[in-house]
Design a protein around this motif. Structure first.
Motif, PDB file in Angstrom:
ATOM      1  N   GLU A  97      -9.186  -2.557 -10.970  1.00  0.00           N
ATOM      2  CA  GLU A  97      -8.652  -2.119  -9.674  1.00  0.00           C
ATOM      3  C   GLU A  97      -9.084  -3.095  -8.587  1.00  0.00           C
ATOM      4  N   ASP A 140      -9.172  -3.685  -4.521  1.00  0.00           N
ATOM      5  CA  ASP A 140      -8.966  -3.142  -3.177  1.00  0.00           C
ATOM      6  C   ASP A 140      -9.896  -3.888  -2.237  1.00  0.00           C
ATOM      7  N   PRO A 165       0.841  -1.197   0.000  1.00  0.00           N
ATOM      8  CA  PRO A 165       0.000   0.000   0.000  1.00  0.00           C
ATOM      9  C   PRO A 165       0.883   1.258   0.000  1.00  0.00           C
ATOM     10  N   ASP A 187      -9.878   4.253  -6.163  1.00  0.00           N
ATOM     11  CA  ASP A 187      -8.867   4.116  -7.212  1.00  0.00           C
ATOM     12  C   ASP A 187      -9.509   4.094  -8.599  1.00  0.00           C
ATOM     13  N   THR A 227     -13.968  -4.996  -5.350  1.00  0.00           N
ATOM     14  CA  THR A 227     -13.720  -4.913  -3.909  1.00  0.00           C
ATOM     15  C   THR A 227     -13.758  -6.325  -3.357  1.00  0.00           C
ATOM     16  N   VAL A 257      -4.488  -5.945  -5.077  1.00  0.00           N
ATOM     17  CA  VAL A 257      -4.662  -5.411  -3.729  1.00  0.00           C
ATOM     18  C   VAL A 257      -3.281  -5.048  -3.158  1.00  0.00           C
TER      19      VAL A 257
END
Lengths: 113, 244
Positions: free
Chosen positions: B87, B89, B62, B95, B110, B142
């Motif tokens: 993306e 996360d 991160p 993002d 997600t 991630v």
């Protein structure tokens, strides 16, 4: 904690095998885990115990065979045993080793009933 | 009946070992634990190759600057190469919103509690038509230097993004992910003058894990080194195209 993902992947495979081979319970699972694999055997055993509750593999024994790491040294050309990534060559001390073994995360066999 | 978990074979106090006197039959499998993920990844790889889409799996801790680097890369490629981004996360679509602000499509995954993307998540994004034909699909994994290393997504290349403020000891501390890298980018190289970070030491450590890996120093904010990174992407696109 990707060991939980790995434990679930294992349970998914066990369920598929149960359909194929018509068994109701898994008594024992034998895995081969390499010293350089992306998994911690103790964490995997814990995750398996938790994730298998209420499944056909609840209470199954998890036998984990450790596979030693092996590498080829680009410096001296020797094939050597290694304990971890980033090890130096035990023969010449060189730092450029290409891993050739011990990355396994394999299901060897099942004992079922 | 077991007093620990209620199963028929487990003896209370048996520490999770089956003590069943009954012997079962043995089924030999010799199959990878991640066989299911790897099969989906192989299918993703075929679909991406058929569309002539170079998929790049970006992995970093991160705060290494993955998204800022992507925004700079997309801006540099604008008009020349079709680009889209997946993306990953644990939470929020912050993002994806940053990527969409550049005008390229972004799909946010997600993962909830999961610490990495897996091949099935990418397959669903491909089902939605995210992969740009004859272009580049960046997959921002991630933020995590551990778990993403073990999961093939079907990408053509794995790129690890490290950054100067993280320190030059990261390859040896997180060996699995650096061992899997096809390219290592050292972002925030504009800070080299201000931080005790030895680029040679970092590169030597990365090559102990992946002897042939290229290590490029870049700065997403100053633009330093981005040309070499763009050249690398162009070569990988040409190689993919030639293989088709």
């Amino acid at each position: 904690m990707h060991e939980l993902s790995l434990a679930r992947a294992l349970l998914t495979q066990l369920a598929a095998e149960a359909e194929r081979h018509a068994f109701a319970r898994v008594l024992r699972v034998k895995l081969a885990i390499g010293a350089l694999g992306h998994v911690d055997p103790d964490a995997l055993a814990f995750a398996f115990e938790v994730a298998s509750k209420g499944t056909l593999a609840a209470g199954a024994a998890l036998d984990i065979e450790r596979v030693a790491g092996a590498a080829h040294c680009l410096g001296c050309g020797a094939d050597v045993a290694v304990h971890g990534r980033g090890d130096f060559c035990p023969k010449c001390g060189g730092g450029h080793l290409v891993v050739t073994g011990g990355e396994d995360m394999k299901i060897r066999e099942l004992e079922v009933a | 009946m077991c007093g620990t978990c209620g199963c028929p074979s487990h003896q209370a106090g048996g520490a999770g070992r089956a003590e069943d006197p009954e012997r079962g039959r043995v089924i030999t499998l010799e199959r990878d634990l991640l066989a299911a993920n790897d099969a989906v990844a192989a299918r993703n790889r075929e679909r991406l190759a058929a569309a002539d889409t170079l998929a790049v799996n970006l992995m970093a801790g991160p705060g290494a600057g993955k998204t800022t680097l992507l925004v700079a890369t997309i801006t540099a490629l604008a008009g020349g190469v079709p680009v889209a981004v997946v993306e990953g996360d644990q939470a929020t679509d912050l993002d994806a919103a940053r990527i969409r602000a550049t005008g390229v499509p972004a799909r946010q995954i997600t993962t909830g509690k999961a610490c990495h993307l897996d091949a099935a998540m990418i397959a669903r994004a491909l089902d939605d038509g995210i992969a740009p034909a004859h272009g580049v699909l960046f997959v921002e994994n991630v933020g995590n230097l551990v778990c993403p290393a073990g999961f093939d997504l079907g990408e053509a290349a794995k790129v690890v993004v490290a950054s100067v403020p993280e320190g030059d000891d990261k390859p040896l501390k997180y060996p699995d992910i650096f061992a899997a890298a096809d390219l290592v980018l050292v972002n925030k190289c504009d800070l080299l003058a201000h931080v005790a970070f030895d680029l040679e030491r970092f590169t030597a450590a990365a090559r102990r894990l992946a002897p042939a890996v290229a290590v490029l120093a870049v700065s997403a904010t100053s633009g330093a080194g981005l040309g070499v990174w763009l050249d690398w992407l162009a070569r990988r696109r040409a190689r993919l195209h030639a293989a088709a």
